[in-house]
Design a protein around this motif. Structure first.
Motif, mmCIF file in Angstrom:
data_model
loop_
_atom_site.group_PDB
_atom_site.id
_atom_site.type_symbol
_atom_site.label_atom_id
_atom_site.label_comp_id
_atom_site.label_asym_id
_atom_site.label_seq_id
_atom_site.Cartn_x
_atom_site.Cartn_y
_atom_site.Cartn_z
ATOM 1 N N GLY A 66 -24.834 -55.331 48.162
ATOM 2 C CA GLY A 66 -23.705 -56.468 47.895
ATOM 3 C C GLY A 66 -22.740 -56.344 48.788
ATOM 4 N N ASP A 67 -22.341 -57.273 48.994
ATOM 5 C CA ASP A 67 -20.803 -57.442 49.650
ATOM 6 C C ASP A 67 -19.562 -56.835 49.020
ATOM 7 O OD1 ASP A 67 -21.705 -58.702 52.167
ATOM 8 O OD2 ASP A 67 -21.163 -60.692 51.172
ATOM 9 N N THR A 68 -18.765 -56.219 49.547
ATOM 10 C CA THR A 68 -17.550 -55.763 48.991
ATOM 11 C C THR A 68 -16.655 -56.882 48.465
ATOM 12 O OG1 THR A 68 -17.665 -53.293 49.790
ATOM 13 C CG2 THR A 68 -15.620 -54.198 48.915
ATOM 14 N N ASP A 69 -16.255 -57.110 47.442
ATOM 15 C CA ASP A 69 -15.201 -58.150 47.174
ATOM 16 C C ASP A 69 -13.765 -57.632 47.509
ATOM 17 O OD1 ASP A 69 -13.663 -60.337 46.505
ATOM 18 O OD2 ASP A 69 -14.814 -60.597 44.568
ATOM 19 N N TRP A 70 -13.326 -57.780 48.689
ATOM 20 C CA TRP A 70 -11.816 -56.957 48.913
ATOM 21 C C TRP A 70 -10.914 -57.998 48.362
ATOM 22 C CZ3 TRP A 70 -12.806 -52.653 50.953
ATOM 23 C CH2 TRP A 70 -13.589 -52.317 51.953
ATOM 24 N N HIS A 71 -10.970 -59.160 48.165
ATOM 25 C CA HIS A 71 -10.073 -59.951 47.502
ATOM 26 C C HIS A 71 -9.812 -59.298 46.024
ATOM 27 C CE1 HIS A 71 -7.730 -63.680 46.773
ATOM 28 N NE2 HIS A 71 -8.129 -63.663 45.700
ATOM 29 N N ALA A 72 -10.906 -59.217 45.293
ATOM 30 C CA ALA A 72 -10.910 -58.880 44.018
ATOM 31 C C ALA A 72 -10.353 -57.370 43.877
ATOM 32 C CB ALA A 72 -12.623 -58.842 43.208
ATOM 33 N N GLN A 73 -10.644 -56.464 44.761
ATOM 34 C CA GLN A 73 -10.101 -55.005 44.612
ATOM 35 C C GLN A 73 -8.714 -55.151 44.943
ATOM 36 O OE1 GLN A 73 -12.130 -52.782 47.747
ATOM 37 N NE2 GLN A 73 -14.069 -52.467 46.465
ATOM 38 N N GLU A 74 -7.993 -56.047 45.846
ATOM 39 C CA GLU A 74 -6.889 -56.161 46.125
ATOM 40 C C GLU A 74 -5.975 -56.642 44.888
ATOM 41 O OE1 GLU A 74 -2.944 -55.943 47.677
ATOM 42 O OE2 GLU A 74 -4.700 -54.989 48.086
ATOM 43 N N GLU A 75 -6.563 -57.617 43.910
ATOM 44 C CA GLU A 75 -5.982 -58.169 42.710
ATOM 45 C C GLU A 75 -5.891 -57.148 41.866
ATOM 46 O OE1 GLU A 75 -7.296 -62.882 42.825
ATOM 47 O OE2 GLU A 75 -8.719 -61.351 41.573
ATOM 48 N N THR A 76 -6.911 -56.365 41.443
ATOM 49 C CA THR A 76 -6.863 -54.969 40.712
ATOM 50 C C THR A 76 -5.819 -53.973 41.002
ATOM 51 O OG1 THR A 76 -9.144 -55.365 40.137
ATOM 52 C CG2 THR A 76 -8.257 -53.289 39.661
#
Length: 145
Positions: A66-76
């Motif tokens: 699966g793709d890495t969700d860079w947006h969600a990681q930055e939110e966290t």
């Protein structure tokens, strides 16, 4: 809810936070901004350009990863950074009390990231997305709670 003079109100979502201090009294709020930050976080498709990885299994089949969700990681990361700041504020001032106002996802991440000492200093929590609202709306929200 009634806030004492000096209580802090932390209003946040995954991309912005504003910290207010009540400079009024329990009968009349007077929230003043003491800290804020806003995070620029573009969507994942603008942050990563690589295609998903592939894995080979022992039987010769390939499977995609699966793709890495860079947006969600930055939110966290942003909410975790705010939690570290709150831990420092709580440690630096023994009498400091907090009110948290955050959207459901940010509230969960924030509560998981805060240490027990800081969690014990939270007087009230309001779940909702209010980070982009003016101070008057935040005061009305607190007065109505």
């Amino acid at each position: 809810m009634r806030l004492k003079n000096g209580n802090w109100v932390v209003v946040c979502d995954a991309g912005k936070y504003v910290v207010y201090e009540n400079q009024g009294d329990t009968d009349r709020l007077d929230l003043r901004v003491i800290s804020f930050d806003e995070n620029t976080n573009p969507p994942t498709h603008q942050q990563g350009s690589d295609r998903p990885g592939r894995l080979s299994s022992p039987d010769g089949q390939n499977a995609s990863v699966g793709d890495t969700d860079w947006h969600a990681q930055e939110e966290t990361r942003f909410i975790s950074m705010l939690a570290r700041q709150m831990d420092g504020w709580a440690k630096g001032e023994p009498s400091r009390r907090f009110v948290l106002i955050a959207d459901p996802k940010s509230m969960g991440t924030l509560r998981q990231s805060l240490n027990d000492h800081t969690l014990s200093r939270i007087d009230h929590s309001v779940t909702g997305d209010h980070a982009h609202r003016p101070v008057e709306a935040v005061e009305a929200l607190i007065n109505g709670a």
